[in-house]
Design a protein around this motif. Structure first.
Motif, short mmCIF file in Angstrom:
data_model
loop_
_atom_site.label_atom_id
_atom_site.label_comp_id
_atom_site.label_asym_id
_atom_site.label_seq_id
_atom_site.Cartn_x
_atom_site.Cartn_y
_atom_site.Cartn_z
N PRO A 109 15.59 8.43 -0.98
CA PRO A 109 15.00 7.50 0.01
C PRO A 109 14.03 6.53 -0.62
N TRP A 110 14.54 5.56 -1.38
CA TRP A 110 13.67 4.68 -2.17
C TRP A 110 12.84 3.74 -1.30
N ILE A 111 13.37 3.31 -0.15
CA ILE A 111 12.61 2.39 0.70
C ILE A 111 11.39 3.09 1.28
N GLU A 112 11.59 4.29 1.79
CA GLU A 112 10.45 5.06 2.31
C GLU A 112 9.45 5.37 1.20
N ALA A 113 9.94 5.76 0.02
CA ALA A 113 9.04 6.06 -1.09
C ALA A 113 8.25 4.83 -1.50
N HIS A 114 8.91 3.68 -1.53
CA HIS A 114 8.24 2.44 -1.88
C HIS A 114 7.14 2.11 -0.87
N SER A 115 7.40 2.38 0.41
CA SER A 115 6.42 2.07 1.45
C SER A 115 5.15 2.91 1.31
N ARG A 116 5.25 4.04 0.62
CA ARG A 116 4.11 4.93 0.45
C ARG A 116 3.38 4.72 -0.89
N SER A 117 3.86 3.77 -1.68
CA SER A 117 3.23 3.54 -2.97
C SER A 117 1.82 2.98 -2.77
N PRO A 118 0.91 3.22 -3.73
CA PRO A 118 -0.48 2.81 -3.54
C PRO A 118 -0.65 1.29 -3.58
N GLY A 119 -1.78 0.85 -3.05
CA GLY A 119 -2.10 -0.57 -3.10
C GLY A 119 -1.86 -1.28 -1.79
N THR A 120 -2.05 -2.59 -1.82
CA THR A 120 -1.83 -3.43 -0.65
C THR A 120 -0.35 -3.74 -0.50
N TRP A 121 0.01 -4.42 0.58
CA TRP A 121 1.40 -4.82 0.76
C TRP A 121 1.80 -5.84 -0.30
N LEU A 122 0.87 -6.66 -0.74
CA LEU A 122 1.18 -7.57 -1.83
C LEU A 122 1.49 -6.79 -3.10
N ASP A 123 0.70 -5.75 -3.37
CA ASP A 123 0.96 -4.90 -4.54
C ASP A 123 2.36 -4.31 -4.47
N ARG A 124 2.75 -3.83 -3.31
CA ARG A 124 4.05 -3.18 -3.15
C ARG A 124 5.19 -4.17 -3.30
N CYS A 125 5.00 -5.38 -2.78
CA CYS A 125 6.08 -6.37 -2.82
C CYS A 125 6.23 -7.01 -4.19
N LEU A 126 5.15 -7.08 -4.95
CA LEU A 126 5.16 -7.87 -6.18
C LEU A 126 6.08 -7.30 -7.25
N GLY A 127 6.09 -5.98 -7.39
CA GLY A 127 6.84 -5.38 -8.48
C GLY A 127 8.33 -5.31 -8.24
N ALA A 128 8.75 -5.06 -7.00
CA ALA A 128 10.17 -4.89 -6.69
C ALA A 128 10.38 -5.21 -5.22
N PRO A 129 11.60 -5.62 -4.83
CA PRO A 129 11.86 -5.85 -3.41
C PRO A 129 11.60 -4.58 -2.62
N PRO A 130 10.85 -4.66 -1.54
CA PRO A 130 10.48 -3.44 -0.80
C PRO A 130 11.58 -2.91 0.10
N PHE A 131 12.60 -3.74 0.36
CA PHE A 131 13.69 -3.32 1.26
C PHE A 131 14.83 -4.32 1.15
N HIS A 132 15.97 -4.00 1.72
CA HIS A 132 17.08 -4.94 1.81
C HIS A 132 16.75 -6.04 2.81
#
Length: 340
Positions: A148-171
């Motif tokens: 479940p990579w999308i759910e795991a990505h949503s729980r990664s630390p940082g702000t939403w900008l941090d989460r989006c910057l490294g990899a696409p957060p979802f399809h």
């Protein structure tokens, strides 16, 4: 309020380029949604197959379906055509070969209605194939690992900008978002041949838009895996990715740009040959230039030089001749660990 029976209008925008074979299934998955107050905007991106005929039949069968035609300019242009023509309070993207499970819109409309502070909500996705339509892989490439990579990505630390910057957060067909965000922050960047939706999510996050992950049974986005899909075109991906890194540099905070460069360098190493890399690196650094990046580059150069034989010898001399307080102040300014 009974969302399924009425509620706000949702515009589902379906760009289509030579996708006549799968278009009825995509549209059918929207028309079967439990949320009934919707419009389907099919945007023909200059197809040369039977897309026009198929789309015309679909518009005739249900008044909620509209058909628009444009010259072939790519998915960002087609989606923007749909955005300029739609009337919904909420927007859902859907590729012509993908589908939505029947409660997807109901689930996410209800969430946004209950959470006015959230601008974009997204759920999970599963991958299927034409030959095996009931398959439900988590990842796009069957056999390439699962989870479940999308759910795991949503729980990664940082702000939403941090989460989006490294990899696409979802399809691209996972989120439902408020149309007002497009009116305020702009639509898709048509200069990008790929990663145009990713750039939009980064732009929204950079402006402080709050995202939320919310998934429920029968609320998945369903992604059709095909060897001929746009995501299998490595040349297109690499061009879009690096162009996106240069575009977002214009609005990223200065302190974030070194991270943008680091992600870009990883992509250059992955997608480009040693002969091609210098030009791409120069373009990436030029786009992200600023005080934070200059400081990071100096720090990296100094650390690298310090590990060489001359560098180690010079450190011995400096330790013997420069007071510790001076050395400490210099290292602090360069964000280097105070280790002698």
């Amino acid at each position: 309020m009974n969302i399924a029976a009425g509620g706000p209008l949702v515009s589902v925008i379906i760009p289509c380029y030579n996708g006549a074979e799968y278009l009825p299934y995509a549209v059918g998955s929207v028309l079967s949604q439990t949320h009934r107050n919707l419009e389907v905007v099919i945007v023909d991106d200059g197809s040369i197959d039977d897309t026009r005929t198929v789309a015309t039949d679909l518009t005739g069968a249900d008044a909620r379906v509209r058909y628009l035609y444009g010259t072939h300019r790519g998915p960002s242009s087609a989606r923007n055509h749909g955005l300029r023509s739609c009337s919904g309070e909420y927007v859902q993207f859907l590729d012509a070969d993908d589908r939505l499970e029947r409660r997807k819109l109901e689930t996410h409309v209800s969430f946004l209605e209950q959470h006015p502070e959230i601008g974009l909500v997204y759920g999970d996705a599963r991958v299927f194939t034409t030959e095996q339509p009931d398959l439900r892989w988590f990842k796009r490439v069957p056999g390439g690992g699962d989870g479940p990579w999308i759910e795991a990505h949503s729980r990664s630390p940082g702000t939403w900008l941090d989460r989006c910057l490294g990899a696409p957060p979802f399809h691209s067909c996972c989120p439902l978002f408020r149309k007002s965000l497009i009116d305020r922050y702009g639509d898709l960047d048509e200069r990008l041949v790929a990663s145009e939706d990713w750039e939009l999510w980064i732009r929204l996050a950079a402006h402080g838009v709050e995202f939320a992950y919310h998934c429920a049974p029968e609320a998945l986005a369903l992604i059709r895996f095909s060897a001929g899909s746009l995501t299998s075109n490595v040349k297109r991906i690499r061009q879009g990715h690096l162009a996106m890194r240069r575009v977002i540099a214009h609005y990223l905070p200065d302190e974030i740009r070194p991270r943008n460069v680091a992600y870009g360098l990883a992509a250059i190493k992955r997608y480009y040959s040693p002969m091609e890399r210098p030009v791409q690196v120069a373009r990436l650094i030029a786009a992200n230039w600023g005080p934070a990046l200059r400081k990071e580059l100096v720090r990296t150069i100094v650390k690298s030089a310090a590990e060489t034989a001359p560098g180690r010898a010079l450190r011995v001399v400096l330790r013997a001749t420069i007071p510790y307080s001076w050395r400490h102040a210099i290292r602090a300014r360069m964000n280097l660990a105070d280790k002698e």
